[in-house]
Motif scaffolding. Structure first.
Motif, PDB file in Angstrom:
ATOM      1  N   ALA A  18       0.825  -1.201   0.000  1.00  6.04           N
ATOM      2  CA  ALA A  18       0.000   0.000   0.000  1.00  6.04           C
ATOM      3  C   ALA A  18       0.862   1.255   0.000  1.00  6.04           C
ATOM      4  N   PRO A  37      -4.561   9.740  -6.116  1.00  6.05           N
ATOM      5  CA  PRO A  37      -5.881   9.189  -6.435  1.00  6.05           C
ATOM      6  C   PRO A  37      -6.335   8.186  -5.379  1.00  6.05           C
ATOM      7  N   GLY A  39      -6.887   5.088  -3.207  1.00  5.48           N
ATOM      8  CA  GLY A  39      -6.054   3.897  -2.998  1.00  5.48           C
ATOM      9  C   GLY A  39      -4.570   4.147  -3.162  1.00  5.48           C
ATOM     10  N   ALA A  40      -4.163   5.398  -3.201  1.00  4.91           N
ATOM     11  CA  ALA A  40      -2.740   5.696  -3.399  1.00  4.91           C
ATOM     12  C   ALA A  40      -1.919   5.381  -2.165  1.00  4.91           C
ATOM     13  N   GLY A  41      -2.577   5.380  -1.008  1.00  2.04           N
ATOM     14  CA  GLY A  41      -1.858   5.093   0.237  1.00  2.04           C
ATOM     15  C   GLY A  41      -1.740   6.296   1.155  1.00  2.04           C
ATOM     16  N   LYS A  42      -2.530   7.320   0.889  1.00  2.00           N
ATOM     17  CA  LYS A  42      -2.476   8.537   1.723  1.00  2.00           C
ATOM     18  C   LYS A  42      -2.919   8.227   3.147  1.00  2.00           C
ATOM     19  N   THR A  44      -3.198   5.385   4.624  1.00  2.00           N
ATOM     20  CA  THR A  44      -2.315   4.402   5.263  1.00  2.00           C
ATOM     21  C   THR A  44      -1.087   5.097   5.855  1.00  2.00           C
ATOM     22  N   GLU A  83      -9.954   9.741   7.609  1.00  2.61           N
ATOM     23  CA  GLU A  83     -11.088   9.233   6.847  1.00  2.61           C
ATOM     24  C   GLU A  83     -12.394   9.729   7.440  1.00  2.61           C
TER      25      GLU A  83
END
Ligand code: ATP
Ligand code: MG
Lengths: 251, 216
Positions: A18, A37, A39-42, A44, A83
């Motif tokens: 990730a 975009p 699912g980029a891993g921000k 995470t 989130e």
């Protein structure tokens, strides 16, 4: 001086990477835009900063401190919003903030301040589960801002807000470093939004850092590499597309 | 509610009980404790689930994990809360029993010491059940899963043969023990077992928190 630095920070979920060896440098007293975009891993990455997720490899330093030794110290100094907002639904907005205030050991008036800044003071007696999406979002923001922490980590704070709310929140984030003398790490999908708030940015795609620097750097860079540079949003999209293409041909 | 059990039971069938020569505390516990203990344990399980549900429902637990508090601290806070609730409940039940003794066993008093010891004993034996039901509640995000697991465990406990010492050490089975029916050395065994179990369950909770953190 950098208040947050990462070294080859990596997070792997059961064989899926990730976040892949990123080296971030977040200068003190700036608004740092974290762009990428879906699912980029921000998220995470931000969760790793807050100790919610354990890095698979690599390390990071926040204000000279690291996990797990300085967990309490780091969390005391970081206001965060990840989130969707997290709160006790069966308590009012005010009570929710009051719990956080007590845990952080802040003076009583900080609750009203936070409610005032985020514009939910008039709804403070309403149960949090009866808040509208935007009000929940504002409550989440208030719970991050309470007590003016020196580091703020905000994950898509304008998500779900109405246009005037978006505008207000952007202006608020923009003004935070001067007002509260703090550093803000804010994520977004849209460069046009980040452009209005951030001093420096980092662009993430598929867990890899494509670019890091100031907006001017990005413009210069784009011109050099032949990406469209009059509209930065186009630059961003072109960079991500190019990266995706390379990834595909690599596989 | 469990306090009403002996009262109602006595009101309906007092001739049977007052007729026998044994100590009233003994009689009342014998006749009613199974049901009272079950209500107590079910109450504990339900409260544990509701308490943890308020953490999970709107993701409040995530906010708490981002604040400088320890998740284990939350667990202890909740344990203290439920144990306090148990004390209140047992006190009310004790009042119920006192009322029964006073009302139906007029000539037969002077058992207050025994009564007091019985309820302190039950208090100690219910602590592992409290810790265990909070452990279950904290393990499942979904309140209904936790509640279901808890209730199944309680019914399992009621079906365990009462005579077997090892089986009656199951956390949910311990509160079913009766002070006046237990031999003196077994009483201390049960109390030691309750303490050991509590420690083991607390260690399990620590492990749960740790494992969960590592696997995220
Ligand atoms: N607990 C998890 N288990 C497995 N994979 C996960 C887990 N959490 C996140 N991921 C994966 O990690 C990747 C990065 O997710 P992350 O939430 O960081 O993205 P993001 O940049 O915040 O996206 P968005 O803009 O949609 O919020 C995604 O592909 C996601 O599926
Ligand atoms: Mg995200």
């Amino acid at each position: 001086m950098n208040i947050i630095e990462t070294r080859n920070l990596t997070k792997t979920y059961a064989g899926f990477t990730a976040v892949s060896g990123i080296n971030l440098h977040i200068p003190k007293g700036a608004v740092y835009g974290f762009l990428g975009p879906n699912g980029a891993g921000k998220s995470t990455t931000m969760k790793m900063f807050l100790g919610l997720v354990k890095p698979t490899s690599g390390s990071f330093v926040i204000d000279g401190m690291s996990y797990p030794e300085n967990r309490t110290e780091i969390l005391k100094r970081t206001g965060s919003f990840i989130e969707s907002p997290a709160f006790y639904g069966n308590l009012t907005g005010e009570e929710n903030l009051d719990i956080i205030r007590k845990i952080l050991g802040l003076p009583r008036e900080t609750v009203d301040e936070a409610l005032e800044i985020t514009g939910i003071a008039q709804y403070k007696k309403r149960l949090a589960k009866k808040y509208s999406l935007g009000m929940k979002q504002r409550l989440g923001l208030a719970s991050a801002l309470i007590g003016k922490p020196p580091i703020l980590i905000l994950d898509e704070p304008t998500n779900g807000l109405d246009p005037s709310g978006i505008h207000e929140t952007r202006a608020l984030i923009r003004s935070l470093p001067q007002r509260f003398n703090c550093t803000v790490l804010v994520s977004s999908h849209m460069l046009s939004e980040i452009e209005l708030m951030a001093d420096s940015i980092g662009i993430l795609n598929h867990g890899r850092l494509l670019f890091e620097g100031t907006l001017d750097d990005l413009r210069r860079n784009a011109a050099l590499q032949g990406y469209p540079s009059d509209h930065l949003e186009d630059t961003f999209l072109a960079m991500v597309e190019e990266d995706n293409r390379q990834l595909k041909s690599g596989v | 509610m469990a306090a009403l059990v002996p009262v109602i039971n006595m009101a309906v069938r007092h001739e049977i009980y007052t007729g026998s020569g044994a100590s009233p505390v003994n009689i009342l516990f014998d006749a009613n404790w199974q049901l009272m203990a079950m209500l107590n344990v079910l109450l504990v399980v339900m409260c544990a689930c509701i308490i943890y549900n308020s953490e999970y429902a709107d993701n409040a637990i995530q906010k708490m994990r981002m604040l400088p508090v320890h998740e284990s601290g939350m667990y202890f806070g909740k344990s203290a809360l439920i144990i306090l609730m148990c004390m209140t409940v047992l006190l009310i039940e004790a009042c119920g029993v006192v009322f029964c003794i006073d009302y139906w066993f007029k000539g037969n008093r002077g058992d207050w010491d025994l009564l007091f010891k019985s309820f302190v004993y039950e208090m100690v034996l219910i602590i592992p059940a409290v810790l265990f039901s909070l452990f279950i509640a904290s393990a499942f995000k979904n309140m209904w899963t936790a509640l279901g697991t808890g209730v199944v465990c309680v019914f399992m406990a009621t079906m365990l043969p009462a005579g077997n010492f090892l089986l009656s050490l199951f956390p949910f089975a311990m509160p079913f023990q009766i002070f006046t029916n237990t031999k003196a050395d077994n009483i201390s065994n049960f109390i030691i077992a309750a303490v050991i179990e509590s420690v083991v369950i607390i260690i399990m909770e620590f492990l749960l928190i740790k494992i969960r953190r590592l696997s995220e």
